[in-house]
Design an enzyme around this catalytic site. Structure first.
Site, PDB file in Angstrom:
ATOM      1  N   HIS A 299      40.347  40.046  42.853  1.00  0.00           N
ATOM      2  CA  HIS A 299      39.905  39.931  41.345  1.00  0.00           C
ATOM      3  C   HIS A 299      41.083  39.370  40.618  1.00  0.00           C
ATOM      4  CE1 HIS A 299      37.765  40.795  37.924  1.00  0.00           C
ATOM      5  NE2 HIS A 299      38.749  41.494  37.188  1.00  0.00           N
TER       6      HIS A 299
ATOM      7  N   ASP B  61      41.965  37.905  37.050  1.00  0.00           N
ATOM      8  CA  ASP B  61      41.660  37.804  35.521  1.00  0.00           C
ATOM      9  C   ASP B  61      42.144  36.516  35.294  1.00  0.00           C
ATOM     10  OD1 ASP B  61      40.606  40.365  35.022  1.00  0.00           O
ATOM     11  OD2 ASP B  61      42.438  41.368  35.499  1.00  0.00           O
TER      12      ASP B  61
ATOM     13  N   ASP C 208      34.229  43.730  36.993  1.00  0.00           N
ATOM     14  CA  ASP C 208      35.070  44.439  36.036  1.00  0.00           C
ATOM     15  C   ASP C 208      34.395  44.590  34.697  1.00  0.00           C
ATOM     16  OD1 ASP C 208      37.559  45.565  35.658  1.00  0.00           O
ATOM     17  OD2 ASP C 208      38.467  43.644  34.867  1.00  0.00           O
TER      18      ASP C 208
ATOM     19  N   HIS D 205      36.686  38.159  30.485  1.00  0.00           N
ATOM     20  CA  HIS D 205      36.359  39.592  30.117  1.00  0.00           C
ATOM     21  C   HIS D 205      37.736  40.239  29.658  1.00  0.00           C
ATOM     22  CE1 HIS D 205      37.209  39.928  34.380  1.00  0.00           C
ATOM     23  NE2 HIS D 205      37.797  41.122  34.219  1.00  0.00           N
TER      24      HIS D 205
END
Lengths: 1002, 1002
Positions: free
Chosen positions: B61, B63, B185, B435
């Site tokens: 994941h 970001d 997420d 996000h």
């Protein structure tokens, strides 16, 4: 020369490892067709003569246990303690080497490589062989571990190197032979290590840690690279070793660490993204390279690009190094004179050799090591004294086990008592040589693991011993071992009214040995192998022994008698309990005189007399009754208050590595000792109690030329919140004036002088710690050409010094409350389930008093007897009638100067033999002479069919050994060639070890 | 169908990216020979029908900025902040996938993949193509980032998804098309996101974060996998999306994390080493698998084997997963019913689809998200209000820029004012959708980076605008932009006695827009494009504006006038300074009436009247003069005291993510406001000052149907050590009783009810924070079938609620002193060089009062005007005589229901067009009807030669879209087919967006 030629084939012939590694995995023969390969110096990258060549050496430093156990490190378990997983390092490095043929990697610790290799499939093995054969993956050092240099005994160092190098030779052949010794992390450097490395065929040694004052001086004089003459006895250049001090310890230069464990900026070379930094990186690197070149001699410099357990994700390193090389070298077109290349220590060394310079000559060693004014790494000389003893004691068993495996034949490994092996113990001992193992600088749980591994080795070894002794003696009786005799625990002897004890002597000379067995009876009869009565005595177990056993034994008495064991052989003694003593004296010497001391106080035998002050109970003098020499000798116990780091000049506390007393004056534990004198025909001893946690027995066996000081220390109290470093100090009237001698790894002795270093002008900043040196097996004080030399032989490695004129102090135990901020992150505060209030440690010092010119004649054999103590084993009742009660594997005892260093099975029909001249050239009139041994007439049961000589580490034929020659700044030695008298006769010169592969038939 | 068939070829035809990615790198066409490949569902691993199949999904994941900037994350820079380097992740995963064909990996964030891809050579690219074509590397989600769901506007979400998916399509063709949306997420899930994903062709959505009470309930009822009907207006299954809630967030099960960042025990399977743990690992895994199977419906379960920035050293993960699969599956021969396999979310989804179950139907959304009783993630709805505004405002520029690139032709990109592009802004905006970006949950330095990227986008976009406007207007005059008009800063207008201002309107309908320009003169004359005089007024700059400019401008006055701009076009107004006013009134309305308020207080225009209490200065009522409806309306500012974590029930503080007031009663900032009334012919406004850090202007422009509340807040004081969350509250006499409506991502409105969740029995534990919802573009309160709906249109995304009957509160600004322990590790305490004492934020709420049945007719266009505000540009002096002063790109204005969502250049001869029906099916009598548009008659200067329809994300031909059909527990929808009236005429139904690729000629 027929026999010799029998073995004169390539190293690949070593490789039928049926007795070694094949027990755990099947290894292929060394690669065929090695002529097609280009490894070693031939595979080195091209350099640019006119430029400053920067050798970038990608490497990982993989501790064989430290904060985690060796297996935890291998698998990457317990990453909560420290992120480190060697399996992944090797996976990753191989992958990354394949991506660019210029890339290089060195690997060091064979214990890890071995673990990894046995999990690989044939495809991966072939890939790795290819990388090794092309010099892209290069082994350096190559022992099972990177050994500690202070606390290790040379015998175990040679063994662990042999184990690792044999695996490499087995697996990779000549391309797997390391050219360079690589001791980047050990905390000080022993001269004997350098000597051994030279004799193992290494062309050079690199290390990272050196005293900060020494480094400063050497940077100014451009002497960070030097020639180390590592023996005062061996003929140069036999023990000459080129030695390089690395520029940044073993780390990369500041700002250039690209491991996953580092935070330095990666090279960001995409101009479309933020923070493009190529120009900045190149500038910073060039500045560092030029600064480094200023403190080294040639236009080649080395940079260690790696550190502890790095390269787990090698991509990070190599991707950025590829870019660094590209962008820095691209500047050459704009006139830059810096040329970067992937390299290895051996390739760097080759360039230094080609530079044809002269190099400073060094003849002392690199102890003690300080990295700052109050940061002397001299505590670890003593740290974990129990582990240090167990390690030393385990070596005796391993050597015995090796010998008995040879003497007993194949049945030793698979016989009436099951399957045994020596490999388990060999590996356990090899791991224990690591510079955080026997050094005492690991975390507690790791120290426990080292001990557990040794214990496992004991178990498998004792099966070999049982099988072999069964074969040699013809007795099938099950054999019992008592491993806790030093604290009078042996449930077998305690419970048995009659039994036989067999003493195996691993030395090449007969030994007279005192046996002490815990018993509950009060009267025993002992008879020797010839059936004759042997004088024995029963004495009460001492109070401190009661305390230290902690429920592991309940014997109230000890049966004491002296035994004779033949060279490389055994003798069996029969012990039976007599009727209880009824109060009537049964013989003139049969009952010990015991009692609280009174009046004049002394113990003596026909060789020595020790006198005590009846008021204080302390030693007052020692007299050699043979030579009539006599000294004043006071001995007592003291403790230094360990620094907690709260001092104005430095916040360095004492810890596992570092010794730093708060004050230079130690506290006496007691000015007086309560004493109890025991005098029997077998031995006399004075039991001294100094405090609830310090006691001692001063002892003379009737046949011994050494005074034994058996000390018991612990639990060291810490309820005053003070860490304590416990010493014993011997104060004499010898006018030694700050000069004393300590041994290096159990071999050659070096002269030490208080507040002095031979090669630079010392600014002493720690008057105690800065004068401590490792006492590996012995120390002495004397004044040359005067009468008295007081020698102390230790039973383990310890730290010590001579702070006062005529004194010698030895640190025995340490209990500390603070970590010393060198990574271990634990205070050295040993406790266990059995010793929740702190560890109790027991040991012995052996004192001898002799004229300096003949002292070695006594302490050399005494030292070997201490290291290679006999192994006792027990069988029930009387020996069987058919059983052999005595045996020697030698035709005759070896001459006094010769030590049987190694006798171990190599292959099914070959045996590794090391013979050692155990005297330095200057220390004995009678023994410091060449001595010749006939190999054919050595063994009594073993027929030697042929032999070849090897280098010390047994991974190269002696005649193939061709090392770089280096020119010292001073005179260059004239190469001497010695010729043996005949084919079977080999001559040993002082301090020489010769290694032979024998083809044998049992 | 000739024109259609022109475009009816494979997706590979999309790929001549000359205008997009080719600007930065040369991309190959999508791979040839895709028929040989086996990707997507065809490449899924075989499962075992009778067993419990555990789909292990290796994933990372990544970001797109959070604790580090996106580029720092890419390179692995600043690892001191967080260890994370995406370049290495992709390097490593590719290497490891090659080692075992069973291994799978999914990749999500195309912004990172793009950065990596452009650094790869052709060999690596071919390798990756092979992995993608074999389904071993699978893209999921595939947008430029994984967008936030609360604060993002649908327009920008569609754009960022289009950008990412286009790159994948371009690079990998059909095998690169993600089948699954993956929003593991984001902190709560918006229904509009689900609707968009459905329309983008995704077969399912997986996410990790769901309210803990919701999860508990769904675990019991086996409804963690469900069918989400994500629109109340679109005909099912158009917006139906299968939705799966993942078992462990997106982490691996406890004890099975083998990333380098984890400390779980590796599988130690060498029995020769210590701590062999295979049996233990297998047992623990089986227990976890069975427990998980108990809370899901089918005999397939999914496990996410990865987490944040994991797989930087993928070997660790895969090596242990290989072993896990081997050893667990080996148990099958002993009767185990568990079958492990490497899999992907799409392969798991396919098995769920094959299971042929019925699934719970959900029609609301997943806001708010709480992970514990006092841990409501409702603070980030407002966090970083300035960034949220800048992001929203930047979208307007991007759309304008896109449109002008199309209308102006190639010269827009390379014209008289240099080279410009839309891609920079498109990428900046796409990154900003992440996000942790627009959500306001990054570290401050990262928030600065997001803003900096947008600013760069503005620069390149403004070149495009200048070039295009130059072409369209025929004027070569250099154009000036004033980006700080909201605080009355524009050095150009301040210093110019005469200038021309051009207003470009990106909407498909004409717009009446108030222009406010900072000036230093006191009297100006304004003429429109037709040369006619335009009424204008000069008013003094407000005190709060003076305060907030901080030296960036010094204008004392603002020139205010209303302009008309044509649809998709511009008009230019000439402004010249008149003689200074001499004190004589020059016209009845020409000077503002200003002064401190007294007596009755109100402002009004022909549409609205707002009344104020003359004593308090607060609003008291609002009247719609057209409908004659009127409400009591009080408005004031308050602050909640942010929890510092010191409370008995929980130690959760308020922070960037989490809103947790210490008390449910907010503190009023002031019960009264100092006021100043300004009434002119162009606008009337009441300036209110509540405190030194809160002020407001309540304003009515003469032509506006909305009352503007322009608030200015900050620096929020913290010298009392209290964090503050500042709200404004509108209190009315509407009997809304806890019901209110908020929009989802700027589109459909959802009904909210205080202390209520539609699908489970809520236990409310946070009476304020637990009732907060994102207000992305608007909120309203009303009572259905009653008279009054008060609608608030916001200028950015904010959080809000209705806590009291008839009230609506909106959080405007937050300043906090504690981190909320969700990783960002900074308190949300925004300061900068310009605002060292704390950020000042300004914004507007637009209020309208209407009957519920027609309110949407006003707030829908009002919302679009707020989002897509006109762009003002300035040129010196008078317009050239030859210049066009007005232009429209449309033949006629679009019907009221239709919004021009996208008009952007796709390829040299093609244009992407999105038309949107902007009304929900229930909200307008007149506008909630199908409406038809003729594409050939749309544009005035662009000739449409042909077109094809695409899915919403433009990565698939509409007719190729074949999504899984799923059966809800309730009724299954009847699939309806709509046919357009003719080839060129396309019909839009309520809330429908249709996406077309037009072949055009300028």
């Amino acid at each position: 020369m027929a026999a010799r030629s029998e073995h004169l084939h390539t190293a690949a012939a070593f490789c039928a490892f049926s007795l070694l590694f094949c027990a755990v995995s099947s290894f292929p023969l060394a690669p065929e067709g090695k002529r097609q390969t280009k490894c070693g110096y031939e595979s080195c990258p091209v350099t640019k003569p006119g430029l400053l060549n920067v050798h970038l050496v990608p490497h990982t430093h993989d501790d064989v246990g430290w904060l985690k156990t060796v297996d935890q490190y291998f698998y990457g378990d317990r990453n909560d303690i420290q992120h480190a997983g060697v399996q992944y390092i090797l996976d990753s490095v191989v992958d990354q080497l394949l991506k660019n043929p210029d890339r290089r990697f060195i690997y060091v610790e064979t214990s890890f490589f071995f673990r990894w290799w046995k999990q690989q499939g044939e495809e991966m093995r072939n890939t790795v062989r290819m990388l090794v054969n092309q010099g892209r993956l290069e082994f350096v050092n190559g022992g099972w571990c990177m050994s500690d240099e202070a606390a290790t005994h040379y015998s175990s160092v040679i063994d662990q190197m042999t184990l690792g190098l044999r695996f490499l030779n087995e697996t990779f052949g000549e391309c797997g032979r390391p050219r360079v010794a690589w001791h980047i992390d050990p905390f000080g450097h022993a001269r004997e290590h350098a000597s051994m490395f030279a004799q193992m065929g290494y062309d050079g040694l690199f290390f990272g840690r050196v005293d900060y004052q020494d480094r400063d001086q050497r940077q100014k004089s451009l002497d960070q690279e030097l020639l180390w003459r590592a023996s005062d006895s061996l003929t140069p250049p036999m023990a000459d070793l080129f030695t390089g001090i690395l520029p940044n310890g073993y780390n990369p230069p500041e700002g250039f660490c690209w491991d996953q464990s580092c935070d330095d900026a990666p090279i960001r070379d995409d101009p479309d993204l933020e923070d493009y930094n190529v120009d900045d990186v190149v500038q910073r690197f060039l500045a560092i390279a030029h600064a480094q070149a200023n403190v080294y001699k040639t236009n080649h410099i080395i940079m260690t690009m790696g550190s502890d357990f790095q390269y787990e994700n090698a991509n990070l390193w190599y991707k950025n190094l590829d870019k660094l090389i590209l962008y820095v070298n691209r500047r050459q077109s704009n006139g830059s004179n810096v040329n970067l290349l992937y390299s290895t220590p051996s390739c760097y060394l080759q360039e230094l050799h080609r530079a044809n310079q002269t190099w400073a000559l060094k003849t002392d060693d690199f102890f003690p090591y300080a990295d700052d004014a109050h940061d002397f790494w001299t505590g670890y000389f003593t740290s974990r004294p129990a582990l240090k003893r167990y390690e030393r004691f385990s070596n005796a068993l391993l050597q015995t086990c090796n010998q008995l495996e040879v003497l007993g034949g194949p049945v030793s490994r698979n016989g009436p008592f099951g399957k045994g092996d020596t490999l388990t113990m060999r590996k356990s001992m090899a791991v224990a040589q690591h510079h955080d193992a026997v050094s005492g600088t690991s975390k507690q749980h790791v120290a426990n693991d080292y001990a557990r591994r040794l214990a496992t080795g004991w178990n498998t070894c004792q099966v070999v011993v049982s099988n072999s002794l069964s074969a040699l003696s013809g007795s099938a009786a099950p054999r019992v071992y008592c491993d806790l005799l030093n604290i009078s625990v042996c449930s077998f002897t305690e419970a048995s009214p009659e039994f036989t004890v067999t003493i195996f002597n691993p030395l090449g000379r007969p030994v007279l040995w005192p046996v002490r067995l815990p018993v509950n009876g009060t009267q025993y009869s002992v008879s020797g192998p010839d059936g004759n009565h042997v004088d024995s005595q029963v004495v009460p177990v001492s109070g401190s022994t009661h305390d230290v056993r902690r429920g592991r034994g309940f014997a109230v008495n000890e049966l004491v008698f002296e035994v004779q064991a033949p060279p490389l052989g055994f003798s069996s003694y029969y012990v039976s309990q007599s009727q209880e003593w009824t109060g009537t004296k049964t013989g003139p010497e049969s009952r010990p005189k015991t009692g609280l001391t009174q009046g004049s106080l002394q113990i003596e035998n026909k060789f020595l007399r020790a006198t005590f002050d009846p008021d204080t109970g302390l030693l007052t003098g020692l007299m050699n009754l043979e030579t009539k020499q006599k000294i004043d000798l006071t001995q007592n116990f003291y403790w230094y208050n360990a620094s907690d780091g709260n001092s104005s000049d430095s916040n360095q506390p004492s810890g596992a590595y570092i010794f730093r007393p708060n004050s230079s004056t130690p506290f006496v534990i007691s000015k007086t000792a309560k004493t109890q004198l025991i005098q029997t025909s077998v031995m006399q001893e004075l039991r001294q109690v100094f405090s609830p946690w310090v006691s001692q027995v001063v002892r003379l066996y009737s046949g011994s030329r050494a005074l034994e000081l058996e000390w018991t220390i612990g639990p060291v109290p810490i309820d005053d919140d003070l860490g304590k470093e416990v010493i014993t100090r011997l104060d004499t009237n010898i006018k030694s004036g700050g000069v004393f001698y300590t041994d290096s790894n159990g071999r050659e002795l070096l002269r030490r002088r208080k507040d002095f270093r031979p090669t630079w002008d010392l600014k002493q900043s720690e008057p105690i710690a800065g004068n401590y040196y490792p006492i590996n097996s012995r120390a002495f004080i004397m004044v040359r050409d005067e009468e008295n030399q007081l020698t102390v032989v230790t039973d383990r490695s310890q730290g010590g010094s001579s702070i006062q004129n005529g004194s010698l102090e030895i640190m025995l135990h340490r209990r500390l409350l603070y970590d010393d901020v060198r990574g271990v992150a634990e205070p050295l505060n040993e406790t266990s389930a059995l010793f929740p209030d702190g560890l109790v440690v027991r040991g012995s010092l052996l004192l001898s008093l002799d004229p300096p010119k003949s002292a070695a004649d006594k302490h050399r054999p005494l030292g070997q007897e201490t290291v290679l103590q006999p192994l006792l084993s027990f069988t029930k009742g009387k020996p069987e009638a058919s059983a052999e009660l005595t045996f020697s594997g030698l035709q005759t005892a070896l001459p006094p100067a010769v030590h049987l260093l190694t006798l171990s099975q190599w292959d099914s029909d070959s045996v590794l033999l090391r013979l050692e001249h155990q005297f330095q050239s200057w220390e004995s009139q009678s023994n410091s002479q060449p001595v010749t041994i006939n190999l054919q007439k050595l063994f009594s049961t073993l027929t030697v069919l042929g032999f070849s000589e090897l280098n010390l580490s047994a991974n190269q034929w002696k005649e193939d050994m061709k090392r770089f020659d280096w020119t010292p700044k001073t005179e260059k030695p004239v190469q001497k060639t010695f010729v043996d008298p005949s084919f079977w006769e080999v001559t040993l010169r002082p301090m020489e070890i010769r290694t032979f592969l024998l083809r044998v038939r049992l």
